[in-house]
Design a protein around this motif. Structure first.
Motif, PDB file in Angstrom:
ATOM      1  N   THR A  96       0.846  -1.197   0.000  1.00 16.05           N
ATOM      2  CA  THR A  96       0.000   0.000   0.000  1.00 16.05           C
ATOM      3  C   THR A  96       0.881   1.246   0.000  1.00 16.05           C
ATOM      4  O   THR A  96       1.086   1.862  -1.032  1.00 16.05           O
ATOM      5  CB  THR A  96      -0.944   0.004   1.218  1.00 16.05           C
ATOM      6  OG1 THR A  96      -0.164  -0.201   2.398  1.00 16.05           O
ATOM      7  CG2 THR A  96      -1.960  -1.112   1.118  1.00 16.05           C
ATOM      8  N   ARG A 152       0.631 -10.696  -4.932  1.00  9.57           N
ATOM      9  CA  ARG A 152      -0.384 -10.207  -5.853  1.00  9.57           C
ATOM     10  C   ARG A 152      -1.020 -11.373  -6.589  1.00  9.57           C
ATOM     11  O   ARG A 152      -2.194 -11.362  -6.886  1.00  9.57           O
ATOM     12  CB  ARG A 152       0.263  -9.258  -6.865  1.00  9.57           C
ATOM     13  CG  ARG A 152       0.514  -7.885  -6.315  1.00  9.57           C
ATOM     14  CD  ARG A 152       0.600  -6.907  -7.437  1.00  9.57           C
ATOM     15  NE  ARG A 152       1.617  -7.324  -8.383  1.00  9.57           N
ATOM     16  CZ  ARG A 152       1.689  -6.872  -9.625  1.00  9.57           C
ATOM     17  NH1 ARG A 152       0.819  -6.020 -10.071  1.00  9.57           N
ATOM     18  NH2 ARG A 152       2.625  -7.275 -10.427  1.00  9.57           N
ATOM     19  N   GLN A 208       7.502   0.587  -6.740  1.00 15.05           N
ATOM     20  CA  GLN A 208       7.534   1.890  -7.393  1.00 15.05           C
ATOM     21  C   GLN A 208       7.814   3.008  -6.400  1.00 15.05           C
ATOM     22  O   GLN A 208       8.311   4.063  -6.764  1.00 15.05           O
ATOM     23  CB  GLN A 208       6.191   2.163  -8.087  1.00 15.05           C
ATOM     24  CG  GLN A 208       5.992   1.364  -9.362  1.00 15.05           C
ATOM     25  CD  GLN A 208       5.763  -0.110  -9.096  1.00 15.05           C
ATOM     26  OE1 GLN A 208       5.093  -0.494  -8.149  1.00 15.05           O
ATOM     27  NE2 GLN A 208       6.355  -0.960  -9.928  1.00 15.05           N
ATOM     28  N   LYS A 209       7.454   2.770  -5.137  1.00 11.41           N
ATOM     29  CA  LYS A 209       7.625   3.810  -4.130  1.00 11.41           C
ATOM     30  C   LYS A 209       8.046   3.134  -2.840  1.00 11.41           C
ATOM     31  O   LYS A 209       7.252   2.988  -1.907  1.00 11.41           O
ATOM     32  CB  LYS A 209       6.279   4.553  -3.971  1.00 11.41           C
ATOM     33  CG  LYS A 209       6.339   5.832  -3.176  1.00 11.41           C
ATOM     34  CD  LYS A 209       6.504   7.032  -4.098  1.00 11.41           C
ATOM     35  CE  LYS A 209       6.649   8.315  -3.298  1.00 11.41           C
ATOM     36  NZ  LYS A 209       7.978   8.472  -2.712  1.00 11.41           N
ATOM     37  N   TYR A 222       6.071  -9.164  -3.272  1.00  7.67           N
ATOM     38  CA  TYR A 222       5.073  -8.283  -3.861  1.00  7.67           C
ATOM     39  C   TYR A 222       4.413  -8.974  -5.049  1.00  7.67           C
ATOM     40  O   TYR A 222       3.189  -9.004  -5.172  1.00  7.67           O
ATOM     41  CB  TYR A 222       5.723  -6.974  -4.281  1.00  7.67           C
ATOM     42  CG  TYR A 222       4.752  -5.971  -4.840  1.00  7.67           C
ATOM     43  CD1 TYR A 222       3.860  -5.311  -4.009  1.00  7.67           C
ATOM     44  CD2 TYR A 222       4.712  -5.704  -6.199  1.00  7.67           C
ATOM     45  CE1 TYR A 222       2.961  -4.401  -4.510  1.00  7.67           C
ATOM     46  CE2 TYR A 222       3.821  -4.792  -6.709  1.00  7.67           C
ATOM     47  CZ  TYR A 222       2.938  -4.141  -5.868  1.00  7.67           C
ATOM     48  OH  TYR A 222       2.054  -3.252  -6.372  1.00  7.67           O
ATOM     49  N   GLN A 223       5.252  -9.558  -5.925  1.00  7.91           N
ATOM     50  CA  GLN A 223       4.709 -10.263  -7.088  1.00  7.91           C
ATOM     51  C   GLN A 223       3.943 -11.503  -6.656  1.00  7.91           C
ATOM     52  O   GLN A 223       2.847 -11.773  -7.111  1.00  7.91           O
ATOM     53  CB  GLN A 223       5.863 -10.696  -7.990  1.00  7.91           C
ATOM     54  CG  GLN A 223       6.548  -9.536  -8.629  1.00  7.91           C
ATOM     55  CD  GLN A 223       7.439  -9.982  -9.765  1.00  7.91           C
ATOM     56  OE1 GLN A 223       7.757 -11.155  -9.902  1.00  7.91           O
ATOM     57  NE2 GLN A 223       7.830  -9.049 -10.585  1.00  7.91           N
ATOM     58  N   THR A 235       5.684   0.060  -2.182  1.00 12.96           N
ATOM     59  CA  THR A 235       5.648  -0.795  -3.364  1.00 12.96           C
ATOM     60  C   THR A 235       6.996  -0.657  -4.071  1.00 12.96           C
ATOM     61  O   THR A 235       7.755   0.256  -3.743  1.00 12.96           O
ATOM     62  CB  THR A 235       4.541  -0.342  -4.350  1.00 12.96           C
ATOM     63  OG1 THR A 235       4.888   0.965  -4.823  1.00 12.96           O
ATOM     64  CG2 THR A 235       3.176  -0.301  -3.702  1.00 12.96           C
TER      65      THR A 235
END
Lengths: 377, 352
Positions: free
Chosen positions: A333, A360, A338-339, A356-357, A336
């Motif tokens: 949340t 998901r 990306q961040k 994370y992958q 990630t």
């Protein structure tokens, strides 16, 4: 491809996985120490081939992940200076410090370059005598000889405009810190194959003995990893706790003495701060006094930069195997790839990025069906 | 800064990046590229043709259907084993038309030249453009030349745009991909990207890796002759085969299964990928094609592909499925599974 295909054979892999399943009688927690091993485990889906009793926790062995926030801030400060050419291995460039990452700095005009070897940085320095060239020397014992060689050569060849920002870490003190931590869950280790190719595995014998923990020095191909898991499980099931060498094609008990001698000529062991873990005594290398003119921390006077880490991020507990990425309230949340809040989310080798992958995927069955909306013009 | 329009496909759990400047990664073909297109460019310029996000637009003029596309070429070095920026600029645009089911006909050609560039370099590139256009059967019918100050361009940038006529009855789009489709690949992957990278990084492979730059119009014609109902074709350039299949899985909410063992990779390319720590599935190609074909036609299409010079090594690499919508699952070499995802920005070489 010879010497690789043999270690990626599907038939051999499934037969080892079957033997692991036949050997295991109760749950065990194994830690693979190296980021490269984590990468292979995820890349080949090894964690999904082995029985559920065998839990793999991802260790602190991603040098990108454990490089401290303040080291990245120091890199940022040096790379921001006019006239500096800042060189680094590629994946270090995206790691966020408290002032941002090096790739963004590059987009703002800083001269930041990816190199494949620290010696490339020395070459850039001799080709650009009017510029200061700095190499970000990170890594475990594996990359230490190459980094030491760069500093050694720079001094020998009089490349006075070359310096290194050194943030080297050592594996055995980190393993000891994990084993001493309250609530430690790790019962066996897949030891670091490439580190031991340099260092040998004598240091690990005392760890195995002192903490009664099996350590199997393991390679990086899928068959290596499955074999390493099997050897560790066999020790655990039979109550043994010794060092075994799965990666005998690369590792001997004494490692590479010439490389070690070079490292100790240029570097000395000192305390080192680990991202998410804090300071561990005698867990890293520093540049020796005799080579101080090539020490970027001294050369650019950034020694006093000190940075605290995000209080939300639990990467320290993840690196020690105490928590899983999915235990973190910020996971997926606020944090990630990306961040990223912490470095375990940054590198492809980091445990959070790998989860994370995977996470998901598990959740995808429950994702609501969504129809693509056309953007409103 | 928040964009006033919601991004399309907003099921994605990834928050909008707060990057406010263009990074090199925005041009990588990875997630940053996708985000730039979806959250900055599309909301500003929305049109039905753009939203399809195929490699080419299909437009109608007085009932005649045309395929139209454009692409810019920035490559260092300008000359590399197996090709140069000139044939790349022709083949790339020809291929974007061909995979849309069109016969490539006309190209525009624009140069942005850096002050100081040797005319002999321009001569070599023009000769290569002429040869490539003749091979692809296209005419260069209009063009432009600009010169920028020294240091403001990397020797030479080229833009080409192309127009082709669409076959009657053919309708190719990623929107037509269905669960059950077979996924076919025309040959070994990674040649172009690794030819460029190994040249750029001075990796001495004695010329063993050549770019695969080539026009695909004959291969696509053979495929459409064998099966006019092919659902979609793509040329997996930037971002490799991974970008192609991940994009289709994500946008069309379909699952895709890929058999890693079926992906052909030449030995020197595999070796170079090992050295750089890169996945061949993510490496660029400039003369390959991925086709999404109805299951019952796949054997015939594969035969037709193999009968052409550029498709001689064609293989089936996977299947579209209703399972795990939005995700590409790779059956790994050793029988494990992993999710194939796009890198965030550039594929950065790893330290270990």
């Amino acid at each position: 491809m010879k010497y690789l295909d043999e270690y990626r054979d599907g038939g051999v892999a499934s037969s080892i996985a079957k033997t692991i399943a036949e050997t295991v009688t109760r749950p065990w927690v194994l830690m693979e120490v190296c980021g490269g091993q984590t990468h292979s485990i995820v890349r080949y889906g090894i964690d999904r081939m082995i029985p559920p009793e065998v839990e793999l926790v991802h260790g602190p062995g991603c040098p990108v992940c454990v490089t401290s926030l303040e080291m990245i801030d120091k890199a940022h400060a040096i790379a921001s200076r006019p006239g500096v050419i800042f060189t680094s291995f590629g994946d270090m460039l995206r790691v966020p410090g408290s002032r941002g990452d090096l790739l963004t700095l590059k987009s703002r005009g800083a001269d930041v370059r990816v190199v494949y070897s620290p010696l490339d940085a020395v070459r850039i320095a001799s080709q650009n005598p009017a510029r200061e060239v700095v190499f970000f020397g990170i890594g475990f014992e594996t990359t230490a000889p190459a980094n030491a060689m760069a500093v050694y050569r720079a001094r020998k060849e009089g490349v006075g405009n070359f310096s290194m920002l050194l943030s080297h870490v050592l594996v055995p003190p980190a393993m000891a810190a994990i084993l001493q931590a309250p609530g430690n869950r790790v019962q066996g280790f897949l030891g670091p194959g490439h580190v031991c190719a340099i260092m040998g595995y004598r240091e690990y014998e005392s760890l195995a003995e002192r903490y009664r923990v099996p350590i199997v020095i393991t390679g990086f191909e899928p068959i290596d990893l499955l074999e390493g898991i099997l050897m560790t499980v066999r020790q655990l099931e039979t109550g043994r706790a010794v060092v075994e060498n799965q990666y005998a094609r690369a590792v001997t008990r004494d490692g590479n003495p010439a490389a070690r001698a070079l490292v100790l000529e240029v570097f000395e062991v000192g305390d080192r701060k680990w991202r998410g873990v804090g300071s561990i005594p005698k867990s890293g290398y520093k540049i020796r006094y005799e080579y101080r003119m090539h020490d970027a921390e001294k050369r650019f006077h950034v020694e006093e930069i000190a940075t605290e880490e995000s209080s939300l991020c639990i990467s320290g507990q993840i690196l020690r195997g105490l928590k899983k990425p999915s235990d973190c309230s910020a996971f997926g949340t606020l944090c990630t790839p990306q961040k990223p809040l912490g470095a375990t989310m940054v590198s492809a080798e980091g445990a959070c990025a790998a989860y994370y992958q995977y996470g998901r995927f598990l959740d995808s069955a429950s994702l609501p069906a969504v129809t693509a909306q056309a953007p409103t013009a | 800064m928040k964009h006033p329009d919601p991004p399309p496909f907003s099921d994605c759990p990834i928050p909008i990046s707060e990057t406010e400047e263009i990074l090199l990664g925005h041009g990588s073909g990875g997630k940053l590229t996708a985000r730039l297109i979806e959250s900055v460019i599309l909301p500003a310029l929305a049109s039905p043709a753009l939203e399809a996000l195929d490699d080419q637009a299909v437009v109608s003029i007085d009932g005649t259907r045309l395929a139209f596309t454009t692409d810019s070429y920035v490559v260092t070095p300008l000359f590399f084993p197996g090709g140069d920026i000139g044939d790349l600029a022709v083949n790339g645009t020809v291929n974007d038309l061909a995979v849309g089911g069109a016969k490539p006909l006309f190209l525009s050609l624009s140069f942005i030249l850096e002050e100081g560039l040797a005319i002999t370099v321009l001569d070599r590139v023009l000769a290569s453009i002429r040869r490539a256009a003749a091979r692809a059967g296209v005419s260069i019918v209009t063009g432009d030349t600009k010169v920028v100050d020294r240091g403001k361009g990397d020797q030479m940038f080229i833009n080409t745009a192309g127009i082709g006529s669409l076959r009657p009855g053919v309708s190719l789009s990623s929107r037509r991909v269905r669960a059950g489709d077979a996924i076919l690949l025309s040959g070994p992957v990674g040649d172009h990207g690794m030819a460029i990278l190994s040249t750029r990084e001075g990796l001495d492979l004695e010329g063993q890796i050549q770019s695969d730059t080539a026009p695909l119009h004959e291969l696509t014609a053979a495929i459409l002759d064998a099966c006019p109902d092919v659902h979609a074709m793509r040329d997996p350039t930037r971002g490799g085969v991974a970008a192609t299949v991940v994009e289709i899985a994500t946008r069309q909410r379909l699952g895709i299964e890929i058999d890693e063992g079926a992906i052909p990779v030449r030995d020197p390319v595999r070796g170079a990928c090992e050295i750089f720590g890169l996945d061949p599935l993510l490496v660029a190609n400039e003369g390959k094609l991925v086709a999404f074909v109805p299951q019952n036609a796949s054997a015939g299409v594969l035969r037709a592909m193999r009968a052409t010079p550029l498709g001689a090594e064609a293989v089936r690499i996977g299947t579209v499925t209703e399972k795990h919508p939005g995700f590409v699952v790779v059956r790994t070499l050793i029988g494990g599974e992993r999710i194939l995802d796009l890198p965030f920005g550039e594929s950065l070489p790893r330290i270990c």
